[in-house]
Write an enzyme that holds these catalytic residues in place. Structure first.
Site, PDB file in Angstrom:
ATOM      1  N   ASP A 212      -4.671 -19.368 -15.724  1.00 27.27           N
ATOM      2  CA  ASP A 212      -3.888 -19.135 -16.943  1.00 27.27           C
ATOM      3  C   ASP A 212      -4.198 -17.799 -17.601  1.00 27.27           C
ATOM      4  O   ASP A 212      -3.447 -17.345 -18.462  1.00 27.27           O
ATOM      5  CB  ASP A 212      -4.137 -20.249 -17.967  1.00 27.27           C
TER       6      ASP A 212
ATOM      7  N   ARG B 248       8.710  14.075   1.000  1.00 24.51           N
ATOM      8  CA  ARG B 248       7.439  14.770   0.797  1.00 24.51           C
ATOM      9  C   ARG B 248       7.616  16.243   0.435  1.00 24.51           C
ATOM     10  O   ARG B 248       6.642  16.906   0.091  1.00 24.51           O
ATOM     11  CB  ARG B 248       6.583  14.662   2.056  1.00 24.51           C
TER      12      ARG B 248
END
Length: 847
Positions: A213, A531
């Protein structure tokens, strides 16, 4: 004192390890005398694994440390036990496991067992908790705790490490506080003699938070929460496919009675239409608000509706909101009339193996917990091990527990503002991010005046990385909500320079919100990436195009190429005034090698893929008993992927470019593996993994090392190589990469907003006009690109000069049982190399 100080720094994980100690690290590896302070190998009697007591004698007398798991199980608990057991043995202590949680302490006997090195082999890849967890009503009462204390003393245990939730850790602190009186009572009743309790006047306890949680205050993440989030996101991704096919709505209930972290992060990561969490109910008329957002999304053309609800969801009056209530509203024929289904995920969220992040967190926190126990004094307050952003730290336990309980009390009295304030900064920031990205253009109050609205170019540079699309989606959503115009530059600077004017679709074009709204879970780069640097595309061309398309700012997402691109654009400002616009970079690369940050988008996705691959390989290696797999990882000249992958799979050795790989090192590892397999009797899973970065050596690669091992084995064991290759870049982005992409992308656009339109003169003079966003230690920061260029970048190796993760390699070696070895010698270069070849002594000259 100096040695103690250096020792403490050396073993501290995460952000406390920085480059000033890289040279020290190399020295210690090569120095026998100093190196023995850190690694004094001994051979484990049953397995031949090398372990080392090292610091125990200087930090504490020999301790017997017990490890136990309590409360609800969570993925990663087994990693905690493995790390604690092996680190305790390494430090010269005896390690015990308490089976079945507090019940084991009360029952004693066979439920408290001494652990050996080999007992925890293979535990990293196991789900749940192998030492068990159980409710224990007896421990709630003093007689139960009295029996537990007696059992601990009879077993000689003087320190306890507990992994559990806030209830389990609160019980541990109470046990510690009562300890002196429990001991006194045991002596008074004659159950123990005074001499038996003499060494046990005080009990040291350290807590680790295991909870899916993520509900304990004071830490950004609890062990297991990201694994549970990954299960939820995977389920939602599957549900979205069928929802879109049938134009359906799905209401998905997730765990979280008092904490909405899972529901919130799942909403952010999957791009859900609406969420319900306990801490922040919708306004007074949640029905109207939800229907308004869903109707708008449907009007845009969306064929699916996803609503995520935490099990503890409430309305403003504190009334419970159930999935059935939400389903009936969405299906109401007088309203939206959607074909709606309910899915309750239940305990599937707890199941399965831990993701890479939880394995790393469990391991590093387990190591730190052992150190904390050994450094504790009778006066030391009970602490727990926390993580803030990217930094492992110790915090007072009860302070965190009290703050956690305050949240539940604030929710109970309907003070939701306080409940949100008590959560960490990331929680409230992610909630705002979710509302910004789901209710695009619904809140007209946050729209900027026309004159302040900007044209912002979005461009991806470098190799694809998980989270790129989620970042673009979040950035565009923020721009639309504020009135900015977001423009996609497709296929990087190559597309910008050569295809901007293509017909019918050029490389520069507006975003279609209906299209990008579904990008949250998509891998790769939907606007393409390349790139090519702006200097290669033609700086004059790029500058002219920035002016032609009237960009007021650039938002770049990518790896080291993107960093280099921003550096080039910044330097070109003197010659090209059109480039005097704000620009910021959100690092996204699996290599995690961008200066200015300890985390890059895509690195978590890569590690998950690598760990999953290695788990399967190790299963094969273990099944055949005597087999070693040598796995080649990507990462360029950064060893991040190899090191963190090794941490997550329990590698026997890791080879990185930062350290290098030499013949002596390889020979030591071969000897070690031969010894291990020689002593293996077939009673334990003896499969082994070695991880090598693709550029760790110019000579040795995965195949060659596997061949050497096979040859040296002389038929006693086998070896194989494995190359996962580009699968490390692909796949669905991890939950962490998606969530952080949203949060950091919005921060980036806000940074650009600070400069506004027509900021050319200001941008030229202000270093903050070209920045990199990053996580550094406990903070999210923007760093000027010029500072990074000049001070923090190792340009030849395309990586930062400092790497926070370097010390983790030592932890991989320790927990993998790797013996001490001699590191490779540094290469000689330039004149010094020439002189040595001529036979001249380099020590006689100043170079």
């Amino acid at each position: 004192m100096l040695i103690d100080h250096l020792r403490n720094i050396f073993l501290r994980p995460f952000s406390l390890l920085y480059s000033p100690f890289q040279s020290l690290f190399a020295l210690l590896r090569r120095s026998t005398s100093l190196g023995l302070l850190f690694r004094t190998p001994r051979t484990h009697p049953s397995t031949g694994d090398a372990t080392s007591p090292s610091m125990a004698t200087t930090m504490s007398t020999k301790k017997k440390i017990a490890i136990m798991t309590s409360g609800g199980d969570s993925p990663g608990m087994n990693g905690v036990v493995r790390a604690c057991v092996r680190m305790a043995i390494h430090m010269g202590c005896d390690a015990y496991c308490v089976y079945e949680g507090y019940e084991g302490l009360v029952q004693g006997g066979n439920l408290i067992r001494k652990m050996e090195w080999h007992d925890v082999r293979g535990w990293l890849s196991e789900g749940g908790t192998l030492i068990g967890t159980a409710r224990c009503m007896a421990f709630y009462e003093r007689p139960g705790r009295l029996t537990a204390a007696k059992n601990m003393i009879l077993n000689g245990i003087d320190a306890l490490i507990i992994c559990g939730g806030d209830g389990s850790l609160t019980g541990a602190d109470k046990f510690r506080a009562e300890w002196p009186s429990l001991i006194e009572e045991l002596v008074t009743k004659g159950e123990l003699k005074p001499e038996q309790v003499q060494r046990y006047k005080h009990l040291n306890i350290v807590g680790l938070v295991g909870s899916i949680d993520n509900d304990l205050s004071g830490t950004d993440a609890t062990i297991g929460c990201y694994s549970a989030l990954a299960r939820i996101c995977y389920a939602v991704d599957l549900i979205e496919a069928t929802a879109s096919s049938h134009s359906r709505a799905f209401v998905i209930e997730v765990m979280g009675r008092h904490c909405g972290w899972l529901a919130l992060m799942a909403g952010v990561a999957t791009g859900a239409d609406f969420i319900f969490i306990p801490e922040k109910p919708s306004e007074d008329n949640w029905r109207e608000e939800m229907c308004s957002i869903v109707r708008q999304h449907r009007d845009l053309g969306k064929r699916k509706t996803i609503v995520i609800i935490a099990e503890g969801a409430l309305d403003k009056q504190g009334g419970k909101i159930t999935p059935t209530m939400v389903k009936d509203l969405l299906a109401d024929k007088d309203g939206l009339g959607l074909d709606t289904r309910i899915t309750t995920l239940g305990h599937v969220q707890r199941g399965g193996t831990a993701v890479a992040y939880d394995r790393m967190l469990a391991t590093l926190q387990g190591v730190e917990a052992v150190r904390a126990v050994l450094e504790a004094t009778p006066e030391t307050e009970t602490c727990f091990i926390a993580i803030t952003e990217n930094k492992i730290i110790r915090k007072p336990l009860m302070e965190a527990v009290i703050d956690t309980q305050k949240v539940a009390k604030a929710i109970q009295r309907q003070d939701f503002d306080e409940a949100m304030a008590l959560r960490d900064a990331e929680f409230s920031e992610q909630y705002k991010s979710f509302m910004m990205t789901t209710a695009v253009q619904l809140d007209t109050g946050i729209m900027l005046p026309e004159k302040e609205r900007m044209r912002i170019g979005f461009i991806n540079v470098g190799a694809p990385a998980g989270g790129m699309n989620a970042a673009v989606r979040a950035g565009v959503a923020y721009c639309m909500s504020r009135g900015h115009e977001a423009l996609a530059i497709h296929n990087g600077f190559a597309g910008f320079a050569r295809h901007h004017g293509d017909k019918p679709l050029g490389a520069v074009r507006p975003f279609d919100w209906l299209e990008i709204d579904g990008w949250a879970s998509k891998g790769g780069s939907e606007i393409g990436t390349n790139r090519e640097l702006p200097g290669e595309s033609g700086m004059e061309t790029i500058a002219n195009l920035v002016e032609l398309y009237e960009f007021d700012a650039l938002f770049l997402i990518g790896g080291f190429e993107a960093f280099h691109a921003v550096a080039q654009l910044r330097k070109a400002r003197d010659e090209y005034p059109s480039l005097c616009i704000p620009m910021t970079l959100l690092p996204a690369t699996i290599s995690n090698n961008v200066p200015g940050t300890e985390y890059s988008l895509g690195s978590d996705t890569c590690l998950n893929e690598l760990v999953d691959y290695c788990d399967k390989i190790k299963q094969s290696a273990s099944a055949t008993r005597r087999r070693v797999f040598v796995i080649e990882t990507q990462g360029g000249r950064s060893g991040y992927v190899a090191t963190l992958g090794g941490l997550g799979v329990g590698a026997s050795a890791v080879y990185t470019p930062e350290e290098g790989l030499g013949l002596d090192m390889l020979a030591a590892d071969v000897r070690h593996l031969k010894e291990v397999f020689a002593k293996d009797k077939g009673q334990s899973r003896a499969g082994r993994l070695i991880l090598i970065n693709e550029k760790a050596s110019k000579v040795y690669n995965a195949k060659l090392i596997a061949d050497i091992l096979r040859d040296e084995a002389h038929g006693r064991f086998e070896s194989r190589e494995g190359i996962p290759g580009h699968m490390q870049q692909g796949g669905v982005p991890s939950a962490m990469d998606r969530c952080r992409a949203v949060r950091l992308a919005i921060r980036c656009i806000q940074q650009l907003e600070k400069f506004g339109k027509n900021a050319h003169n200001r941008c030229k003079a202000d270093p903050m006009s070209s920045t990199v966003i990053g996580i550094k230690g406990a903070s999210v920061v923007f760093t000027p690109i010029k500072k990074l260029e000049d001070e923090e970048t190792d340009w030849p190796n395309r990586r930062p000069k400092a790497a926070f993760w370097l010390g983790m390699k030592e932890i991989v070696d320790i927990l993998g049982g790797r013996p001490r070895y001699i590191g490779p010698e540094p290469d000689l270069t330039g004149i010094k190399a020439k002189d040595v070849k001529r036979g001249l002594d380099p020590d006689d000259y100043n170079y």
